[in-house]
Design a protein around this motif. Structure first.
Motif, PDB file in Angstrom:
ATOM      1  N   SER A 173      29.592  52.662 -30.721  1.00  0.00           N
ATOM      2  CA  SER A 173      30.078  51.620 -29.825  1.00  0.00           C
ATOM      3  C   SER A 173      30.284  50.306 -30.571  1.00  0.00           C
ATOM      4  O   SER A 173      31.294  49.617 -30.388  1.00  0.00           O
ATOM      5  N   ILE A 174      29.327  49.973 -31.449  1.00  0.00           N
ATOM      6  CA  ILE A 174      29.467  48.748 -32.247  1.00  0.00           C
ATOM      7  C   ILE A 174      30.629  48.873 -33.219  1.00  0.00           C
ATOM      8  O   ILE A 174      31.413  47.933 -33.410  1.00  0.00           O
ATOM      9  N   TYR A 196      25.764  46.865 -36.959  1.00  0.00           N
ATOM     10  CA  TYR A 196      26.038  48.268 -37.259  1.00  0.00           C
ATOM     11  C   TYR A 196      25.098  48.773 -38.344  1.00  0.00           C
ATOM     12  O   TYR A 196      24.570  49.890 -38.249  1.00  0.00           O
ATOM     13  N   ARG A 198      33.338  50.511 -32.840  1.00  0.00           N
ATOM     14  CA  ARG A 198      34.585  50.310 -32.078  1.00  0.00           C
ATOM     15  C   ARG A 198      34.893  48.835 -31.932  1.00  0.00           C
ATOM     16  O   ARG A 198      36.039  48.397 -32.068  1.00  0.00           O
ATOM     17  N   ARG A 199      33.849  48.049 -31.657  1.00  0.00           N
ATOM     18  CA  ARG A 199      34.050  46.613 -31.432  1.00  0.00           C
ATOM     19  C   ARG A 199      34.453  45.885 -32.709  1.00  0.00           C
ATOM     20  O   ARG A 199      35.109  44.847 -32.656  1.00  0.00           O
ATOM     21  N   THR A 200      34.071  46.407 -33.875  1.00  0.00           N
ATOM     22  CA  THR A 200      34.485  45.771 -35.129  1.00  0.00           C
ATOM     23  C   THR A 200      35.947  46.036 -35.456  1.00  0.00           C
ATOM     24  O   THR A 200      36.499  45.400 -36.341  1.00  0.00           O
ATOM     25  N   ARG A 201      36.546  47.032 -34.795  1.00  0.00           N
ATOM     26  CA  ARG A 201      37.916  47.469 -35.073  1.00  0.00           C
ATOM     27  C   ARG A 201      38.046  47.989 -36.509  1.00  0.00           C
ATOM     28  O   ARG A 201      39.111  47.932 -37.116  1.00  0.00           O
ATOM     29  N   LEU A 242      28.759  41.637 -35.971  1.00  0.00           N
ATOM     30  CA  LEU A 242      28.796  43.045 -35.575  1.00  0.00           C
ATOM     31  C   LEU A 242      28.530  43.993 -36.741  1.00  0.00           C
ATOM     32  O   LEU A 242      27.872  45.026 -36.579  1.00  0.00           O
ATOM     33  N   ARG A 257      33.993  53.414 -37.939  1.00  0.00           N
ATOM     34  CA  ARG A 257      34.118  54.474 -36.932  1.00  0.00           C
ATOM     35  C   ARG A 257      33.950  55.842 -37.584  1.00  0.00           C
ATOM     36  O   ARG A 257      33.287  56.722 -37.040  1.00  0.00           O
TER      37      ARG A 257
END
Length: 401
Positions: A176-177, A148, A179-182, A144, A187
């Motif tokens: 969106s990507i 990004y 967010r998926r990486t946390r 991810l 972000r």
């Protein structure tokens, strides 16, 4: 452990406990490399230092794969930091090493770095070709963070090519990507980038919301580079919204000393808007007038405003007419038209003043329409890609964990 697989959820803790580069506490090349990779979007200069340390450790340990990854990460860090010439030179060396070790993921990262180098050289068409080739060649399960890197570059390439809808779409895809990486750092980077895109296309309320949240998030995640980018954009946004006092407060708290020409221009603008003409002139001189067409126009109307403030309207005309483009429709073109209007009024030339007043009105009509279109477009992207959650509410919830 994969050399680049450091858990992103630990970024803030990592930043607070990193040993000094080169210390015995960080002697393992894999760990040094993972640290460099995680630091790319928080502090690329520091990431470059860690990458160099990883490369030295890899060579001592005879680890050619880590050596190649470290040099590629160093190139990425240098390119992201704006060290274009150095980054391009490092990239050439990294591409040679990557060709020797035959690692597909390494080839993809080299391609990412090549796209960044082309973008920095004002060659967005070639950067687009590089990114399209990369996206065709990479599998769906690509890491991810690598995704990004590619999508955030794609947003910048589309923006440079004038593809507004595609740039905004890529910006939301990058978020969106992220967010998926946390990853709070990613972000913040994505939100700040989106805010700057919206500012450039006159969605001022959206830009304000995003950049305020980006500034807050950058402070919480210790992302100094994102903090300065968000602050610079927020200053411009507040000025466009006719909030000069608020803009000056942000500038004094977050940009106490200008570190590049763009920051110098932002500080010159905010001081001029608040009637601090001496300070405005100092920052304008410090930033210089070389660079992009946009910077030249900004420099010209600011120089004109300073001349007007000192009662020298004739002196205001020369720099403004030197960059005047009657077909331009940017906010800086509007500022330029207003400056020329004021100069001609002060000189008693009412006919010329009316010409530039009319141009200013036409430009503002275009800007308002542009902002309305982008507002609707952004609302649709947020609904589709972010499941109708407010970007800023979601961001605050993440950072408050």
């Amino acid at each position: 452990m994969n050399a680049l697989s450091l858990n992103p959820i630990s970024e803030i803790a990592l930043a607070s406990r990193l040993p000094a580069v080169g210390s015995d506490a960080a002697a393992f090349p894999d760990e040094l490399l993972a640290t460099a990779y995680v630091e790319l979007f928080r502090d690329p200069l520091r990431a470059a230092d860690w990458a160099r340390a990883a490369q030295a450790a890899a060579r001592r340990s005879d680890a050619p794969v880590v050596d190649a990854y470290a040099l590629t990460t160093q190139a990425l860090a240098e390119l992201l930091s704006g060290s274009e010439a150095i980054g391009a030179e490092t990239l050439q060396q990294a591409a040679i090493l990557a060709g020797r070790v035959q690692e597909p993921r390494l080839d993809w990262l080299v391609s990412d770095a090549r796209a960044l180098a082309l973008l920095n050289q004002a060659r967005p068409d070639e950067a687009m070709v590089e990114l399209i080739g990369l996206m065709i060649a990479t599998p769906d399960h690509r890491p991810l963070r690598d995704c990004y890197l590619s999508i955030s570059s794609l947003a910048r390439v589309h923006a440079a090519l004038g593809h507004v809808e595609e740039a905004i779409g890529a910006g939301y895809r990058a978020l969106s990507i992220a967010r998926r990486t946390r990853s709070a750092v990613l972000r913040v980077h994505a939100i700040t980038g989106l805010g700057l895109l919206q500012l450039e296309h006159e969605h001022l309320l959206g830009a304000r919301l995003l950049l305020e949240q980006g500034l807050f998030g950058a402070g919480r995640s210790r992302s100094g580079r994102s903090m300065r980018q968000a602050a610079r954009g927020l200053v411009r946004t507040y000025l466009a919204l006719n909030m000069p006092d608020t803009a000056l407060d942000v500038a004094r708290r977050h940009l106490p000393e200008a570190s590049d020409p763009q920051e110098c221009l932002a500080l010159a603008q905010v001081n001029a808007a608040n009637g601090c003409w001496t300070e405005a002139a100092v920052y304008l001189d410090r930033g210089g007038q070389d660079g992009s067409r946009e910077r030249q126009v900004q420099h010209a109307w600011l120089r004109g405003r300073i001349a007007l403030a000192h009662g020298r309207p004739a002196e205001a005309l020369t720099p403004c007419h030197a960059v005047l483009d009657e077909n331009a429709s940017s906010r800086d073109a509007w500022e330029l038209a207003l400056t020329l209007q004021a100069a001609y009024e002060a000189l008693g030339d009412s006919s010329s003043a009316r010409v530039h007043a009319g141009r200013a009105d036409r430009i503002m009509t275009v800007l308002a329409a542009r902002g309305a279109v982008l507002s609707a477009l952004c609302a649709q992207f947020e609904q589709d890609l972010l499941q109708a959650h407010s970007v800023c509410v979601e961001m605050a919830a993440v950072l408050d964990r």
